[in-house]
Scaffold this active site. Sequence first.
Site, PDB file in Angstrom:
ATOM      1  N   THR A   1       0.822  -1.211   0.000  1.00 63.20           N
ATOM      2  CA  THR A   1       0.000   0.000   0.000  1.00 63.20           C
ATOM      3  C   THR A   1       0.855   1.259   0.000  1.00 63.20           C
ATOM      4  O   THR A   1       0.576   2.222  -0.716  1.00 63.20           O
ATOM      5  CB  THR A   1      -0.915   0.017   1.240  1.00 63.20           C
ATOM      6  OG1 THR A   1      -1.556  -1.248   1.388  1.00 63.20           O
ATOM      7  CG2 THR A   1      -1.967   1.090   1.122  1.00 63.20           C
TER       8      THR A   1
ATOM      9  N   HIS B   1      -3.414 -13.604  -3.221  1.00 61.44           N
ATOM     10  CA  HIS B   1      -4.548 -13.404  -2.294  1.00 61.44           C
ATOM     11  C   HIS B   1      -5.843 -13.957  -2.890  1.00 61.44           C
ATOM     12  O   HIS B   1      -6.914 -13.359  -2.733  1.00 61.44           O
ATOM     13  CB  HIS B   1      -4.731 -11.924  -1.947  1.00 61.44           C
ATOM     14  CG  HIS B   1      -3.497 -11.218  -1.495  1.00 61.44           C
ATOM     15  ND1 HIS B   1      -2.542 -11.811  -0.704  1.00 61.44           N
ATOM     16  CD2 HIS B   1      -3.065  -9.938  -1.719  1.00 61.44           C
ATOM     17  CE1 HIS B   1      -1.577 -10.940  -0.456  1.00 61.44           C
ATOM     18  NE2 HIS B   1      -1.864  -9.807  -1.067  1.00 61.44           N
TER      19      HIS B   1
ATOM     20  N   ARG C   1      -9.778 -15.095  -0.852  1.00 62.11           N
ATOM     21  CA  ARG C   1     -10.637 -14.190  -0.083  1.00 62.11           C
ATOM     22  C   ARG C   1     -12.100 -14.624  -0.072  1.00 62.11           C
ATOM     23  O   ARG C   1     -12.841 -14.319   0.868  1.00 62.11           O
ATOM     24  CB  ARG C   1     -10.550 -12.770  -0.649  1.00 62.11           C
ATOM     25  CG  ARG C   1      -9.193 -12.114  -0.510  1.00 62.11           C
ATOM     26  CD  ARG C   1      -9.244 -10.676  -1.003  1.00 62.11           C
ATOM     27  NE  ARG C   1      -7.938 -10.057  -1.087  1.00 62.11           N
ATOM     28  CZ  ARG C   1      -7.325  -9.447  -0.078  1.00 62.11           C
ATOM     29  NH1 ARG C   1      -7.904  -9.418   1.107  1.00 62.11           N
ATOM     30  NH2 ARG C   1      -6.135  -8.890  -0.253  1.00 62.11           N
TER      31      ARG C   1
ATOM     32  N   ASP D   1       3.213 -13.522   2.678  1.00 61.24           N
ATOM     33  CA  ASP D   1       2.903 -12.099   2.895  1.00 61.24           C
ATOM     34  C   ASP D   1       3.559 -11.613   4.191  1.00 61.24           C
ATOM     35  O   ASP D   1       3.077 -10.680   4.840  1.00 61.24           O
ATOM     36  CB  ASP D   1       1.394 -11.873   2.944  1.00 61.24           C
ATOM     37  CG  ASP D   1       0.979 -10.455   2.604  1.00 61.24           C
ATOM     38  OD1 ASP D   1       1.853  -9.651   2.205  1.00 61.24           O
ATOM     39  OD2 ASP D   1      -0.215 -10.128   2.749  1.00 61.24           O
TER      40      ASP D   1
END
Length: 380
Positions: free
Chosen positions: A101, A226, A229, A277
């Site tokens: 991010t 990812h 989810r 991660d």
Amino acid sequence: MVILLRGADICAPERLGKQDILIEGQQITFIGDLPAEALQGLPNATVVDAQGLTATPGFIDPHVHIAGGGGEGGYANRTPEIRIGDIVSAGVTTVIGCLGTDGVTRSHADLLAKARALETEGITTYIYTGSYQVPARTLTGAVVDDLVLIDKVIGVGEVAISDRRSFQPTVEALAELVSQSHVGGLLSGKAGITHFHVGPYSTRLAPLHRLLDEYPIAPQTIYATHITRSPELLADAVDLAAKGAMVDMTASSTTTDSLKRYIDLGGDLSRLTLSSDANGSLPEFDSDGRLIGMDVAKQATLYEQVWACADLPGVDLSQAISLVTSNTADVLGLEHKGRLRVGADADILLTDDSHTIQLAFARGRESVRSGAPQIQGTFE
């Protein structure tokens, strides 16, 4: 240094049975039954009795926030950089560092420096240029230049899609970014992949399907992570992998259930990897996008979930180990990693029946003994 591992049950990741492994310097130079007379020609060799132990390649983690991550929620939520002891304790001998991010207070210069520090300490490292943001932030000013001119850069990532934290790039902008990485890979002899962070939004993998359906994009350069989810996202990932892209599960307590569902949906296991991660933030948001909780991903989770997958009915050890060795090496273009074979780097784990690492080597150097790291960082 010359080291002979005697009588290990080899999962290379294909099963080779009980054989010897000879390490000379940083490489594997022999796998087979070494005659006693041949050993006499190696008077300075260290002989390790590996009977009763399983030998696998050292794990490759393709998604690690080695210099820290996070930042959602403010400056105090920046996660710390990773320690070498945490990496090797989890059986990992190669990591790919990334930004997420925060591509503002986290820099690629810092990421590159951390990668070089970890390699000095004893493991193998690479990095992605870019971050969530599109256009991508880079070291040289261009993605293609980063790949061509910087040895450790093997692709761009993690580029965010289907997420509120994404910069909401158009498919055309993504096509340009993927093409830059691909061309940089061609010019430098690297994988040139684009590693995508996939968020929980309903568009899921639609932008990547459009890339492959509407643009002349090589599918093997698309690498989405990812993917667990939601059941819908996992099913979408199965379809994306069927087109030749690579997909990645972030290790968690739900990994085994996700792997079972992936298999039940007909997912191609050769197009699937696992990652940790590690040291990235695990933010929790409410329905309005407000941060309501925060945790930090751990490197150890990857190791735990690999063996949990290996214990699943219908999943053999070779399949589980491939998710963190040969499959990962293939997508990242690391021909000297991910397999136990002559000429490969001597990244080797020796584990017992309880999955404890009894001995591990990273490029021929002992990294773990009896479950304890033998490599420490400067300030550990």
